[in-house]
Design an enzyme around this catalytic site. Structure first.
Site, mmCIF file in Angstrom:
data_model
loop_
_atom_site.group_PDB
_atom_site.id
_atom_site.type_symbol
_atom_site.label_atom_id
_atom_site.label_comp_id
_atom_site.label_asym_id
_atom_site.label_seq_id
_atom_site.Cartn_x
_atom_site.Cartn_y
_atom_site.Cartn_z
ATOM 1 N N ASP A 83 -26.238 -8.247 -62.757
ATOM 2 C CA ASP A 83 -25.118 -7.747 -63.551
ATOM 3 C C ASP A 83 -23.944 -7.416 -62.615
ATOM 4 O O ASP A 83 -24.151 -6.890 -61.511
ATOM 5 C CB ASP A 83 -25.605 -6.478 -64.283
ATOM 6 C CG ASP A 83 -24.624 -5.953 -65.307
ATOM 7 O OD1 ASP A 83 -23.882 -6.765 -65.888
ATOM 8 O OD2 ASP A 83 -24.639 -4.725 -65.543
ATOM 9 N N ASP A 235 -26.657 0.629 -70.303
ATOM 10 C CA ASP A 235 -27.091 1.371 -69.121
ATOM 11 C C ASP A 235 -27.033 2.880 -69.368
ATOM 12 O O ASP A 235 -28.019 3.600 -69.238
ATOM 13 C CB ASP A 235 -26.215 0.988 -67.915
ATOM 14 C CG ASP A 235 -26.773 1.520 -66.611
ATOM 15 O OD1 ASP A 235 -27.819 2.198 -66.629
ATOM 16 O OD2 ASP A 235 -26.174 1.275 -65.549
HETATM 17 P P1 13P Z 1 -22.966 1.260 -70.690
HETATM 18 O O1 13P Z 1 -23.373 1.989 -69.463
HETATM 19 O O2 13P Z 1 -21.715 1.773 -71.293
HETATM 20 O O3 13P Z 1 -24.092 1.132 -71.644
HETATM 21 O O4 13P Z 1 -22.618 -0.253 -70.205
HETATM 22 C C1 13P Z 1 -23.600 -0.993 -69.574
HETATM 23 C C2 13P Z 1 -23.082 -2.289 -69.070
HETATM 24 O O5 13P Z 1 -22.084 -2.803 -69.510
HETATM 25 C C3 13P Z 1 -23.828 -2.941 -67.995
HETATM 26 O O6 13P Z 1 -23.224 -4.117 -67.590
HETATM 27 O O1 G3H Z 2 -21.821 -1.782 -66.196
HETATM 28 C C1 G3H Z 2 -22.224 -1.290 -65.126
HETATM 29 C C2 G3H Z 2 -23.546 -0.665 -65.045
HETATM 30 O O2 G3H Z 2 -23.577 0.589 -65.669
HETATM 31 C C3 G3H Z 2 -24.067 -0.638 -63.629
HETATM 32 O O3 G3H Z 2 -23.603 0.384 -62.869
HETATM 33 O O4 G3H Z 2 -23.008 -0.441 -60.566
HETATM 34 O O5 G3H Z 2 -23.817 1.903 -60.977
HETATM 35 O O6 G3H Z 2 -25.396 -0.011 -61.084
HETATM 36 P P1 G3H Z 2 -23.964 0.468 -61.284
HETATM 37 ZN ZN ZN Z 3 -21.045 -3.941 -67.759
#
Ligand code: 13P
Ligand code: G3H
Ligand code: ZN
Length: 293
Positions: A83, A235
């Site tokens: 991601d 997340d």
């Molecule tokens: P949220 O933390 O707002 O659920 O978003 C998660 C996300 O977009 C991870 O790529």
């Molecule tokens: O969209 C982003 C996610 O919440 C991931 O966050 O870079 O702290 O792992 P992170």
């Molecule tokens: Zn995201």
């Protein structure tokens, strides 16, 4: 069973439901995601960011995630995805670890730069059998943008640019911005549904991904799925569930010093949230009617 993320999303889009893509930082959250999926017999995507590789160690966390999927999911399709890869270096790092689905997030850059880096990533990834998600339009996060002065028209995806990006780069899936935001950043009062319709019309064969979906509730999810969102990224709600349990133990139960007791309860709490999200995404209409089982 490890499965192709693009195929999971295409299958969802074809059949009018969506899947959750859930972020994991560790073993416990990964188990929570996979166990929820197995319990509800529903495909999901497990995803991680570069920060998780830095935190846990590249091959350590990837092998842990793969082992959990291998051991616990049987023949249920589970995707594994990088991601928010912000550079080609990060993409290469993930692919060398055996990841077959990556996101290049250059959405904060000017359109031509976003196009150029996305194209380079696709050229690197596709010959290796790796599928690529790009982002166009900005899904803002706290600290990057000022939520009190959000100019949504500037941030949201331009449908014609989205079509251009997909055609020029050959990306497999696309993250779009229709007023959604990451984490606690205040979202647009109502998503721009017309914009989503236009994007869907111009890109009928590209699975669309909605980031920042933790706070998306029943009616918004139903509307988004109906209009063509195939995947919701989650997340923050998992972090809240996990941390709420940790807080309870550090406040009220300081005598319990076995971390496994604390982490097992946190894992169960995350699993419960993942189950709720899966139910919501796979059939939002039934969910709203209180008829999801
Ligand atoms: P949220 O933390 O707002 O659920 O978003 C998660 C996300 O977009 C991870 O790529
Ligand atoms: O969209 C982003 C996610 O919440 C991931 O966050 O870079 O702290 O792992 P992170
Ligand atoms: Zn995201």
């Amino acid at each position: 069973m490890l499965a192709n993320v693009k195929n999971i999303l295409i299958e969802a889009q074809k059949n009018g439901y969506a899947v959750g893509a859930f972020n994991t930082p560790d073993m416990e959250v990964t188990q929570a995601i996979v166990r929820a999926a197995v319990k509800l017999k529903s495909p999901v995507v497990v995803q991680f960011t570069e920060k998780t590789l830095d935190y846990a160690g590249d091959s350590v966390i990837v092998e842990v995630i793969k082992a959990i999927i291998d051991k616990e999911s049987g023949s249920l399709p589970i995707g594994l995805h990088l991601d928010h890869g912000r550079s080609l270096d990060t993409i290469v790092r993930a692919i060398e670890l055996g990841i077959e689905s990556v996101m290049i997030d250059a959405a904060g850059q000017p359109l031509h730069d976003n196009m150029a880096i996305t194209k380079r990533v696709v050229e690197y990834a596709h010959p290796k059998g790796v599928s690529v998600q790009a982002e166009i339009g900005v899904v803002p996060s706290m600290g990057e943008y000022d939520q009190n002065n959000t100019d949504w028209d500037k941030l949201m995806t331009d449908p014609l640019e989205a079509k251009w990006l997909v055609e020029e780069t050959g990306v497999d899936t696309l993250a779009i911005a229709i007023g959604n935001a990451h984490g606690f950043f205040r979202e647009r009062s109502e998503p721009d549904w017309k914009r989503l319709d236009m994007i869907r019309k111009l890109l009928p064969n590209t699975p669309l991904v909605l980031h920042g979906a933790s706070d998306w509730m029943d009616h918004k999810v139903e509307e988004a799925v109906k209009r063509g969102i195939a995947c919701f990224n989650i997340d923050t709600d998992l972090r809240i569930a996990f941390n709420t349990v940790l807080c309870k133990f550090t406040k009220d139960k300081c005598d319990i010093i076995d971390p496994r007791k604390v982490l097992a309860e946190a894992r169960d709490a995350v699993q419960k949230v993942v189950e709720e999200k899966i139910e919501l995404f796979r059939n939002p209409k039934q969910k709203e009617n209180g008829n999801s089982k």
